[in-house]
Design a protein around this motif. Structure first.
Motif, mmCIF file in Angstrom:
data_model
loop_
_atom_site.group_PDB
_atom_site.id
_atom_site.type_symbol
_atom_site.label_atom_id
_atom_site.label_comp_id
_atom_site.label_asym_id
_atom_site.label_seq_id
_atom_site.Cartn_x
_atom_site.Cartn_y
_atom_site.Cartn_z
ATOM 1 N N ASP A 173 0.655 -0.985 0.208
ATOM 2 C CA ASP A 173 0.222 0.085 -0.248
ATOM 3 C C ASP A 173 1.261 1.107 0.053
ATOM 4 O OD1 ASP A 173 -2.194 -1.374 -0.317
ATOM 5 O OD2 ASP A 173 -2.427 -1.374 2.074
ATOM 6 N N ILE A 174 1.469 1.495 0.570
ATOM 7 C CA ILE A 174 2.626 2.748 1.063
ATOM 8 C C ILE A 174 3.327 2.890 -0.494
ATOM 9 C CG2 ILE A 174 4.841 3.386 1.951
ATOM 10 C CD1 ILE A 174 2.683 3.649 3.725
ATOM 11 N N TYR A 175 4.040 1.431 -1.606
ATOM 12 C CA TYR A 175 4.735 1.503 -2.520
ATOM 13 C C TYR A 175 3.834 2.249 -3.498
ATOM 14 C CZ TYR A 175 9.695 0.711 -1.256
ATOM 15 O OH TYR A 175 10.264 0.938 -1.028
ATOM 16 N N ALA A 176 2.596 1.912 -3.727
ATOM 17 C CA ALA A 176 1.499 2.360 -3.903
ATOM 18 C C ALA A 176 0.847 4.069 -4.137
ATOM 19 C CB ALA A 176 0.354 1.095 -3.993
ATOM 20 N N ALA A 177 1.534 4.005 -2.974
ATOM 21 C CA ALA A 177 1.106 5.390 -2.299
ATOM 22 C C ALA A 177 2.130 6.328 -3.191
ATOM 23 C CB ALA A 177 0.590 6.017 -1.401
ATOM 24 N N LEU A 178 2.825 5.869 -3.909
ATOM 25 C CA LEU A 178 4.743 6.589 -4.560
ATOM 26 C C LEU A 178 4.241 7.480 -5.257
ATOM 27 C CD1 LEU A 178 7.186 6.969 -2.699
ATOM 28 C CD2 LEU A 178 8.489 5.543 -4.243
ATOM 29 N N PRO A 179 3.328 6.590 -6.409
ATOM 30 C CA PRO A 179 3.815 7.383 -7.833
ATOM 31 C C PRO A 179 2.854 8.729 -7.501
ATOM 32 C CG PRO A 179 3.060 5.324 -8.464
ATOM 33 C CD PRO A 179 3.131 5.127 -6.913
ATOM 34 N N GLY A 180 1.641 8.663 -6.680
ATOM 35 C CA GLY A 180 0.795 10.172 -6.332
ATOM 36 C C GLY A 180 1.755 11.173 -5.429
ATOM 37 N N ILE A 181 2.757 10.890 -4.878
ATOM 38 C CA ILE A 181 3.867 11.331 -3.867
ATOM 39 C C ILE A 181 4.493 12.411 -4.863
ATOM 40 C CG2 ILE A 181 5.280 11.711 -2.269
ATOM 41 C CD1 ILE A 181 4.366 9.545 -1.169
#
Length: 235
Positions: A173-181
């Motif tokens: 989940d954390i890495y899935a959020a990375l592109p949005g960051i």
């Protein structure tokens, strides 16, 4: 490669008489995601502490957007646009989730990140916004630590052991959020024990071994054999 946003030149760092870094040279390009790997004690956390102003160095050893910042305090570094997500989260235990997030916003840098956007990125935090930060799971606390850093609207974000101690599903989940960051052009440096994860999200990788750079290369092109040699110091 785009112009570097950050340059590290012959960076050395000490804890009293103990030397943790030996003449490290690195660059981070504008909009780049850079991975740093290495065994425990290799100097990864010391490097990020130096970049974020938690350790003082010679001014010219670290240059950010052309300005020598090696001797600046952490608050001065944050005001310039560098944010750290520290190892172990280091949240304020007496504050709620939302209060911890608001601490990041006190840097008062203009930019797209605010409470609404952080809650869009991590919806569970909005549900738990009134709870004490220490009442959350480890993964949720990591989300708070990331959100707090984003609230300062950095141009460069430093992640120290982003997945340490987290369950695999939470890491996903954390890495899935990375592109949005980083999708808006933010630069990022990711210190990570999971080499496969580090290589999958970065364009370049550095390996540290006993405080020295033992490998630099493209994340898609370095071989596992090269990484093993650099990681363990095998000749």
């Amino acid at each position: 490669m785009p112009e570097p946003i950050l340059k590290i030149s012959k960076l050395s760092a000490h804890y009293g008489d103990f030397q943790a870094l030996y003449g490290v040279d690195m660059e981070v390009a504008e909009g780049e995601v850079l991975a740093i790997i290495g065994a425990n004690g290799a100097g990864k956390t010391t490097l990020l502490r130096s970049l974020s102003g938690l350790m003082s160095n010679e001014a010219g050893q670290i240059t950010y957007r052309g300005q020598a910042i090696g001797a600046l305090r952490a608050d001065q570094v944050a005001a310039l646009g560098i944010a750290l997500v520290p190892e172990g989260r280091q949240l304020f235990p007496s504050l709620t989730v939302e209060e911890n997030l608001m601490i990041g916003g006190r840097v008062n840098r203009a930019g797209p990140w605010n409470l609404h956007k952080v809650y869009d990125l991590f919806p569970i935090l909005q549900e738990r916004r009134g709870q004490a930060s220490t009442s959350l799971s480890g993964g949720q606390q990591q989300m708070v630590a990331i959100g707090r850093a984003l609230m300062s609207n950095p141009d460069l974000i430093l992640f120290d052991e982003i997945s340490l101690g987290l369950a695999p599903i939470i890491i996903k989940d954390i890495y899935a959020a990375l592109p949005g960051i980083v999708g808006g052009g933010m630069s990022a440096v990711i210190v990570e024990q999971d080499i496969t994860k580090a290589l999958s999200v970065s364009s370049r990788v550095y390996c540290l071994q006993e405080g020295r750079v033992s490998l630099e290369g493209g994340s898609a092109t370095v071989s596992r054999e090269e990484i093993s040699r650099a990681y363990f110091g095998i000749a």
